[in-house]
Write an enzyme that holds these catalytic residues in place. Structure first.
Site, mmCIF file in Angstrom:
data_model
loop_
_atom_site.group_PDB
_atom_site.id
_atom_site.type_symbol
_atom_site.label_atom_id
_atom_site.label_comp_id
_atom_site.label_asym_id
_atom_site.label_seq_id
_atom_site.Cartn_x
_atom_site.Cartn_y
_atom_site.Cartn_z
ATOM 1 N N LYS A 23 0.799 -1.174 -0.132
ATOM 2 C CA LYS A 23 0.051 -0.121 0.054
ATOM 3 C C LYS A 23 0.867 1.409 0.017
ATOM 4 C CE LYS A 23 -3.849 -2.458 2.140
ATOM 5 N NZ LYS A 23 -4.574 -2.839 3.590
ATOM 6 N N GLN A 27 -4.403 -1.263 9.622
ATOM 7 C CA GLN A 27 -4.281 -2.784 9.146
ATOM 8 C C GLN A 27 -4.954 -3.669 10.171
ATOM 9 O OE1 GLN A 27 -3.207 -3.434 5.923
ATOM 10 N NE2 GLN A 27 -4.039 -5.412 6.490
ATOM 11 N N ASP A 63 -10.932 3.474 4.369
ATOM 12 C CA ASP A 63 -11.356 2.028 4.250
ATOM 13 C C ASP A 63 -12.861 1.905 4.203
ATOM 14 O OD1 ASP A 63 -9.597 0.015 3.951
ATOM 15 O OD2 ASP A 63 -9.031 0.059 6.188
#
Ligand code: NDP
Length: 304
Positions: free
Chosen positions: A53, A97, A120
């Site tokens: 990422k 994460q 997200d």
């Protein structure tokens, strides 16, 4: 034989277009989108995801900020970092994460992220916006799946879609997106009575269960479009393999189109993370988001 939907190639074109938009944003508005990624602990798979990422954000000319915290970090310390990033004008998107260690409550962590920086799309405000048809940030994996579907099929209206899996991260938002596209949506899960029959009715099948090759070839309606979200690490004949939730070799003889694993949904997830970060940077600075970005990347795709 099914058309193979090359998510890797689509994602590369989308990232290239995002890179161009990032350059324009910087040159015309003096804004560089910034992505902050927080990793707690040393889970090997999570480390790879975070590295990918961050690398891809940098390749798209974004600022990338990485925070690595010890597995035993107290929840309070993580929440303090999130608050600091919430206030930082150079950071437009924050990603924590998952999974998190047991002393940290994932719900409290997600709720602590400023909704307009929650790239997200997991914050309840963004979840609510998606469920009610409002404007919010859409979770990356379902967004990537939808883009592939729209590019491949065009108008999804009236098609019967089966979403296999009901997680907050993939299944539920995927179902909401397909409903918004006027599909007739069924959500299946571990308590579904006749999974095979449900699959056989579907024009669109999105599999997100985390069960290697659960969906057999004969479960698929001939000509259906199959999106395989699953990422399963297995060992076969002494070899480590990455396989999806669909039995790809058999499914490709029946389906009209199918995404491979790897190289299907995975790359689109990261590209959509960058897209969400770009959009967040635009919104936070009162700049119109280039709504035709998918069209610019792929030609015939409508904006989501
Ligand atoms: P979860 O474990 O959170 O959810 C799995 C879902 O599948 C649950 O709803 C569960 O049902 C259902 N399920 C499990 N086993 C069966 C079964 N035998 N029959 C029917 N339904 C079943 O997983 P996620 O949604 O987070 O992820 C799903 C898969 O997608 C994983 O392989 C994951 O690695 C992958 N993934 C891939 C991404 C990508 O970028 N490509 C991103 C995110 C995830 P119930 O609710 O009843 O328990």
């Amino acid at each position: 034989m099914a058309t193979i939907i090359d998510g890797k190639a689509y994602a590369a074109r989308l990232r290239a277009e995002i890179g161009l938009q990032v350059r324009t944003l910087r040159e015309q508005h003096f804004v560089t989108p910034g992505l902050a990624v927080i990793l707690v602990g040393e889970d090997p798979a999570s480390q790879i995801y975070v590295r990918n990422k961050a690398n891809q954000a940098r390749e798209a000319q974004m600022s990338s900020f990485e925070y690595r915290l010890a597995y035993g970090v107290p929840e309070e310390q993580l929440l303090e970092l999130i608050e600091r990033l919430n206030q930082d004008p150079a950071v437009h998107g924050i990603l924590v994460q998952l999974p998190l260690p047991p002393q940290v409550d994932p719900e409290r962590v997600i709720n602590a992220i400023r909704p307009d920086k929650d790239i997200d799309g997991f914050h309840p405000l963004n979840v609510g916006a998606l469920a009610t048809g409002g404007k919010g940030i859409v979770p990356c994996t379902p967004l990537g799946c939808l883009m592939l579907l729209k590019h491949h099929l065009g108008d999804l209206s009236g098609l019967h879609a089966l979403v296999l899996g009901r997680s907050n991260i993939v299944g539920k938002p995927m179902a909401s997106l397909l409903l918004k596209e006027n599909c007739t949506v069924t959500i299946a899960h571990s308590r579904t009575r006749d999974l095979q029959a449900e699959c056989q009715r579907a024009d669109i099948l999105v599999a997100a269960v985390g069960q290697p090759r659960l969906v057999a070839g004969h479960w698929i309606k001939p000509g259906a479009t199959v999106i395989d979200v699953g990422i399963n690490r297995i060992e076969e004949a002494g070899k480590a393999l990455l396989v999806g939730d669909v039995d790809f070799d058999l499914a490709r003889d029946v389906a009209g189109a199918i995404t491979p694993v790897p190289g299907g949904v995975g790359p689109m997830t990261i590209a959509c993370l960058l897209l969400n970060t770009l959009e967040a940077a635009c919104r936070q600075n009162g700049i119109a988001f280039p709504g035709n970005i998918m069209q610019a990347a792929w030609g015939s795709v409508e904006g989501s």
